[in-house]
Design a protein around this motif. Structure first.
Motif, short mmCIF file in Angstrom:
data_model
loop_
_atom_site.label_atom_id
_atom_site.label_comp_id
_atom_site.label_asym_id
_atom_site.label_seq_id
_atom_site.Cartn_x
_atom_site.Cartn_y
_atom_site.Cartn_z
N VAL A 154 0.84 -1.20 0.00
CA VAL A 154 0.00 0.00 0.00
C VAL A 154 0.87 1.25 0.00
O VAL A 154 0.61 2.21 -0.75
CB VAL A 154 -0.95 0.00 1.21
N SER A 211 0.99 3.72 -3.18
CA SER A 211 0.51 5.08 -2.92
C SER A 211 1.54 6.11 -3.35
O SER A 211 1.19 7.14 -3.96
CB SER A 211 0.19 5.24 -1.43
N ALA A 271 -1.86 6.27 1.81
CA ALA A 271 -2.95 6.17 0.85
C ALA A 271 -3.66 7.50 0.66
O ALA A 271 -4.24 7.75 -0.41
CB ALA A 271 -3.94 5.10 1.30
N LEU A 319 -6.66 1.78 -2.21
CA LEU A 319 -5.49 1.85 -1.33
C LEU A 319 -5.91 2.01 0.13
O LEU A 319 -5.32 1.41 1.03
CB LEU A 319 -4.59 3.00 -1.76
#
Length: 295
Positions: A6, A10, A63, A47
């Motif tokens: 993530v 991101s 995120a 995300l």
């Protein structure tokens, strides 16, 4: 593991959004990526869902970063409302579709309330041209592009924008409030492997605009360049994008069944856009771009 994924994704999404113009042009891939930039925002909820699943505050913060970048870039587009007010000229442009047997029906619906309509991918003497000739007193077709007007057309000129044949035109429209110079263009495609010719035709368009002394100028047509494509930097400025100035939303025009990008444009100088939007074009793979302008 999910936390790292993530965070890394991101960061990549935020970098692509914020720094897309620094990405080298890679065989036509870059214009595709830039055309789809507004849609990258859909990655943010995914995300965030991943961050929640990972139960990580760091991943959640990461995120949110592309979400903030996306909002800074496109948020105003979603919340902006047209300035409105009186207008003097209603214009539109549509790629009617070269194989569209219903092009006459398409332009009839689009042009009904317009003062000017530019059309691309025309078949000379085809249904679109025949229908528009009935609706407008003045017209000037050149090869596969054309301009139809409720006001007199003069100083007409076919133009080659680097394609080796005329697929553009220049004309002067005399309105009740003065003259407006109008360009209609269908630039080269930006498909993978063909970006160089599109960029060359964009450069031709910019040279024509820069050399034109007209106080009021309109550029209408299928420019094969998305609003978010770096290629538009060569035209906006010096011209203003009617959809960005007075539109409601992104104004995507292609493909017509589910528009994801905007290659069709109404650009101007010396006027004020009061409204802008899109209209359906029966049988075409494009929707029409329309706008109202105050002279």
């Amino acid at each position: 593991m999910l936390k790292r994924v993530v965070i890394v994704v991101s960061c990549l999404v935020a970098v692509v959004l914020a720094g897309h113009q620094l990405i080298p042009a890679l065989g036509g891939v870059t214009p595709v990526v830039e055309s789809l930039l507004p849609w990258i925002g859909w990655s943010v909820p995914l995300l965030l869902a991943g961050a929640v699943a990972a139960r990580s505050k760091a991943a959640t913060v990461a995120a949110l970063v592309p979400g903030v970048v996306w909002a800074a870039m496109f948020g105003s587009t979603l919340i902006m409302s047209p300035p409105g007010g009186p207008s003097d000229l209603k214009v539109g442009t549509v790629n009617v579709g070269v194989r569209n047997s219903a092009s006459g029906e398409a332009v009839h619906a689009i042009a009904d309330n317009l003062d000017l309509l530019a059309a691309e991918e025309l078949t000379p003497g085809g249904p679109a041209a025949k229908q528009l000739n009935k609706m407008f007193k003045y017209h000037y077709p050149v090869s596969t592009v054309g301009l139809w007007s409720r006001y007199p057309i003069s100083d007409t000129q076919p133009l080659d924008v680097g394609l080796g044949w005329p697929r553009a035109l220049r004309a002067v429209i005399t309105t009740p409030k003065g003259k407006v110079t109008v360009y209609v263009m269908h630039l080269a495609s930006a498909r993978p492997g063909m970006t160089a010719s599109r960029d060359a035709s964009l450069a031709h368009a910019r040279k024509l605009v820069d050399a034109d002394p007209s106080k009021r100028l309109l550029l209408l047509g299928d420019l094969n360049t998305a609003t978010t494509d770096r290629g538009m930097n060569g035209l906006t400025p010096p011209l203003t994008d009617a959809q960005r100035a007075a539109g409601d939303g992104f104004g995507f025009t292609w493909p017509s069944s589910f528009p994801i990008t905007r290659p069709d444009h109404i650009l101007y100088r010396g006027m004020t856009a009061t409204r802008a939007g899109v209209a359906p074009a029966t049988g075409s793979d494009h929707r029409a771009a329309v706008a109202s302008l105050r002279l």
